[in-house]
Design a protein around this motif. Structure first.
Motif, short mmCIF file in Angstrom:
data_model
loop_
_atom_site.label_atom_id
_atom_site.label_comp_id
_atom_site.label_asym_id
_atom_site.label_seq_id
_atom_site.Cartn_x
_atom_site.Cartn_y
_atom_site.Cartn_z
N ALA A 192 -5.76 0.79 2.13
CA ALA A 192 -5.38 2.21 1.97
C ALA A 192 -5.01 2.79 3.32
O ALA A 192 -3.99 3.49 3.46
CB ALA A 192 -6.54 2.99 1.35
N HIS A 193 -5.81 2.51 4.34
CA HIS A 193 -5.52 3.03 5.69
C HIS A 193 -4.17 2.52 6.20
O HIS A 193 -3.32 3.30 6.63
CB HIS A 193 -6.64 2.65 6.65
CG HIS A 193 -6.23 2.70 8.09
ND1 HIS A 193 -5.94 3.88 8.73
CD2 HIS A 193 -6.01 1.71 9.01
CE1 HIS A 193 -5.58 3.63 9.98
NE2 HIS A 193 -5.62 2.32 10.17
N PHE A 194 -3.99 1.20 6.16
CA PHE A 194 -2.77 0.64 6.76
C PHE A 194 -1.52 1.06 5.98
O PHE A 194 -0.47 1.25 6.57
CB PHE A 194 -2.88 -0.88 6.87
CG PHE A 194 -3.80 -1.33 7.97
CD1 PHE A 194 -3.52 -0.99 9.30
CD2 PHE A 194 -4.93 -2.09 7.71
CE1 PHE A 194 -4.36 -1.40 10.33
CE2 PHE A 194 -5.76 -2.50 8.73
CZ PHE A 194 -5.49 -2.15 10.04
N MET A 196 -1.14 3.95 4.54
CA MET A 196 -0.85 5.32 4.96
C MET A 196 -0.13 5.31 6.31
O MET A 196 0.87 6.00 6.49
CB MET A 196 -2.15 6.12 5.09
CG MET A 196 -2.82 6.47 3.78
SD MET A 196 -1.91 7.69 2.81
CE MET A 196 -2.61 9.21 3.48
N VAL A 197 -0.66 4.53 7.26
CA VAL A 197 -0.03 4.48 8.59
C VAL A 197 1.37 3.87 8.48
O VAL A 197 2.30 4.28 9.17
CB VAL A 197 -0.90 3.68 9.58
CG1 VAL A 197 -0.20 3.57 10.93
CG2 VAL A 197 -2.26 4.33 9.76
N ASN A 198 1.49 2.91 7.57
CA ASN A 198 2.79 2.27 7.37
C ASN A 198 3.88 3.29 7.02
O ASN A 198 5.04 3.14 7.41
CB ASN A 198 2.64 1.24 6.23
CG ASN A 198 3.84 0.32 6.12
OD1 ASN A 198 4.67 0.48 5.23
ND2 ASN A 198 3.96 -0.62 7.04
N ARG A 199 3.48 4.34 6.32
CA ARG A 199 4.45 5.38 5.96
C ARG A 199 4.89 6.19 7.17
O ARG A 199 5.89 6.90 7.12
CB ARG A 199 3.80 6.33 4.94
CG ARG A 199 3.61 5.69 3.60
CD ARG A 199 4.22 6.59 2.57
NE ARG A 199 4.25 5.95 1.28
CZ ARG A 199 4.36 6.62 0.15
NH1 ARG A 199 4.42 7.94 0.16
NH2 ARG A 199 4.43 5.99 -0.99
N LEU A 200 4.09 6.13 8.24
CA LEU A 200 4.45 6.82 9.49
C LEU A 200 5.29 5.93 10.40
O LEU A 200 5.77 6.38 11.44
CB LEU A 200 3.18 7.22 10.26
CG LEU A 200 2.39 8.43 9.81
CD1 LEU A 200 1.12 8.56 10.62
CD2 LEU A 200 3.24 9.70 9.97
N GLN A 201 5.43 4.66 10.01
CA GLN A 201 5.99 3.67 10.93
C GLN A 201 7.42 4.04 11.36
O GLN A 201 7.77 3.85 12.52
CB GLN A 201 5.96 2.29 10.26
CG GLN A 201 5.79 1.12 11.21
CD GLN A 201 4.52 1.21 12.05
OE1 GLN A 201 3.43 1.30 11.52
NE2 GLN A 201 4.66 1.18 13.38
N GLY A 202 8.20 4.58 10.45
CA GLY A 202 9.57 4.95 10.80
C GLY A 202 9.58 5.99 11.91
O GLY A 202 10.32 5.85 12.90
N LEU A 203 8.74 7.00 11.77
CA LEU A 203 8.66 8.04 12.79
C LEU A 203 8.17 7.46 14.12
O LEU A 203 8.75 7.73 15.18
CB LEU A 203 7.72 9.16 12.32
CG LEU A 203 7.41 10.25 13.35
CD1 LEU A 203 8.68 11.01 13.75
CD2 LEU A 203 6.36 11.23 12.82
N LEU A 204 7.12 6.65 14.07
CA LEU A 204 6.59 6.06 15.30
C LEU A 204 7.65 5.19 15.97
O LEU A 204 7.79 5.19 17.20
CB LEU A 204 5.33 5.22 15.00
CG LEU A 204 4.11 6.00 14.47
CD1 LEU A 204 2.93 5.05 14.23
CD2 LEU A 204 3.70 7.10 15.44
N THR B 238 0.13 -3.94 8.25
CA THR B 238 -0.91 -3.39 9.13
C THR B 238 -0.33 -3.01 10.49
O THR B 238 -1.03 -2.43 11.32
CB THR B 238 -2.04 -4.41 9.38
OG1 THR B 238 -1.51 -5.50 10.15
CG2 THR B 238 -2.62 -4.95 8.09
N GLY B 239 0.95 -3.36 10.73
CA GLY B 239 1.56 -3.02 12.01
C GLY B 239 1.41 -4.14 13.03
O GLY B 239 1.97 -4.08 14.11
N HIS B 240 0.63 -5.17 12.67
CA HIS B 240 0.43 -6.29 13.58
C HIS B 240 1.31 -7.46 13.13
O HIS B 240 1.23 -7.88 11.98
CB HIS B 240 -1.04 -6.72 13.58
CG HIS B 240 -1.32 -7.84 14.53
ND1 HIS B 240 -1.60 -7.63 15.86
CD2 HIS B 240 -1.34 -9.19 14.35
CE1 HIS B 240 -1.78 -8.78 16.46
NE2 HIS B 240 -1.64 -9.75 15.56
#
Lengths: 322, 322
Positions: A192-194, A196-204, B238-240
């Motif tokens: 669930a955490h990853f 959610m962050v994955n959805r921010l990945q484009g912005l990051l 996960t970004g990794h």
């Protein structure tokens, strides 16, 4: 398992396992004053004619008002009305103080901002042991989408609704030799955490930032002017140790400046962080719409309770600096 | 907001916002056969004498049995009895097929494995429009700690209980210029996840493994013999990004061996992963004890719904290989 004799406390506990909503029931006394009590003994009886019922203790101070009055209103409380529930459950002075009532069909007080309301005319009353059962004909009602407050085993609660189809992430049975399944809480939290962050990945990606730098900016956005050690006090539990080199990337990108041993967010850095937060909030709003507002509240409540219980002793990110 | 005329569907919807538990109520017919129906109109009435009530539609096939019978049992269903609720809510053939009944005080059938049960003798019946209201004297009851099944707005639900004190992670008000608060779902998920993994940190340290390697072993433990690209298909979100070098560390540590382009878990690697899973399960058991089993179920359900709704299209880790 059957009780041979009757322990009132055990009986009350057993009854408490039956989950209910929470209502406030109001009436107007002959002298024009308002009475109201919190009750969870409400239930529907009949659709045609429209009838509902509830029970009131014979010992209740308000009993004469309810038996004399022809009309009463049932208010199904929303999750935001927990304090109102408490107020009307106690023998308060003026329970209606500060409440701006809505206009109802009858003289009975009509409270605002409830999940549902039923304006009733007494149809029958019946003796019910130490209680009187009131059966009312519903002559007006309304409802909205506010998540309702719930009561179970002496505690308030929220609900997590179950979709009609069982929610399963995998279509397969887990292989028998492996005890790692999708039901492992750690797996669910991580995924669930990853996601959610994955959805921010484009912005990051557009901001040329990685996840660790995103966390650093978030910390500085709340609590500026931290040393490297202090940043690590907040971030270390994620398993990532922030190095001078990580900070140097943020300095080069002009998100952060050094002031002696402390790092301060620049206007650009703050803007980058606020963009991330805005997007995180947009993702959350989408989810709240999908899950439903009550379910989203329940999820947050449960996560907070989990965090309280697994806290390795993190410093309070929001506490006022000394 | 008040309805001038009565739309039965809207009335039903408004009534549905009042949350209830789910019960099955049973009786024995004169011919010795068993009847039972699902009802959420149950409620407590009186403690002394102990009285409870529920309502049954006058159109119900089972009405004559309940009006003729002196005794009936109320079963407050647990979350595990959702299918039983469905069975007794429909006009099934033999609803009791395959159920081994418990011995009760009266001839009424007593279902096993419920959250609570009330064995009753009819005290009164009252007319209630299109329903009959049954008021029963409770002559026996029992209960246990199984989380109860809940019903709200036409859906089954679980509860997330609210502690008496509001759950807040920070003691401070968030600074006004910063819109990043502990109520951001993304923050709560991240903190919950990392605090859970943090509890594994001691074991990972002893195993000379970092978090990324822990994830790789977990994937291989479920789905062995993957190429580097396949591992990244499962872990990339996960970004990794897993590199050859990460895998080489696992190969050197003899957790993994290469078979052509594929990585296979060794017996040591599997043991390391199973130790991690065992510890994750122990952490989870502690939490379930603290939160309560019903709340833990609710948390998992909500996380699964969130994962379904944020899934970037991950391959099914547990799906049968082709």
């Amino acid at each position: 398992m059957t009780q041979p004799s009757f322990d009132p406390k055990a009986f009350r506990t057993a009854l408490g396992t039956f989950t209910t909503g929470v209502t406030i029931i109001t009436a107007q006394a002959a002298d024009g004053s308002s009475v109201g009590i919190t009750a969870n003994s409400f239930n529907s009886v009949s659709l045609d004619p429209p009838l509902v019922l509830w029970s009131l203790a014979k010992s209740a101070n308000s009993l004469p008002v309810f038996t004399d009055s022809k009309h009463w209103n049932v208010h199904v409380l929303s999750v935001d009305q927990e304090s109102l529930s408490g107020r009307f459950a106690s023998r308060g002075e003026d329970k209606f103080a500060g409440i701006e009532l809505d206009d109802g069909i009858t003289p009975a007080p009509l409270l605002p901002n409830c999940t549902a309301r039923f304006q009733c005319r007494t149809a029958f009353t019946h003796d019910g042991g130490d209680h009187i059962i009131f059966i009312g004909e519903v002559i007006g009602f309304d409802h909205n989408d506010l998540p309702p407050l719930v009561y179970q085993s002496g505690q308030y609660a929220l609900t997590a609704r179950k979709p009609r189809e069982e929610v399963r992430l995998t279509k397969a049975e887990p292989p028998p030799e492996c005890s790692y399944t999708e039901d492992l809480l750690g797996y669910l939290l991580g995924r669930a955490h990853f996601q959610m962050v994955n959805r921010l990945q484009g912005l990051l990606h557009d901001q040329h930032l990685d996840q660790a730098q995103f966390f650093i900016l978030s910390v500085l956005c709340i609590r500026d002017r931290l040393t490297l050690d202090e940043i690590n006090d907040y971030i270390g539990y994620t398993g990532h140790t922030v190095e001078q080199a990580d900070m140097q990337v943020l300095v080069s990108a002009r998100h952060v400046v050094m002031e002696g041993p402390r790092y301060r967010l620049t206007a650009d850095g703050r803007e980058a962080s606020l963009l991330q937060i805005a997007q995180a909030k947009a993702i959350e709003e989408d989810l709240v719409e999908t899950l439903g507002p009550g379910d989203a509240l329940a999820l947050k409540l449960l996560l907070k309770r989990l965090i309280e219980n697994t806290d390795p002793g993190l410093p309070d990110l929001w506490a006022v600096s000394v």
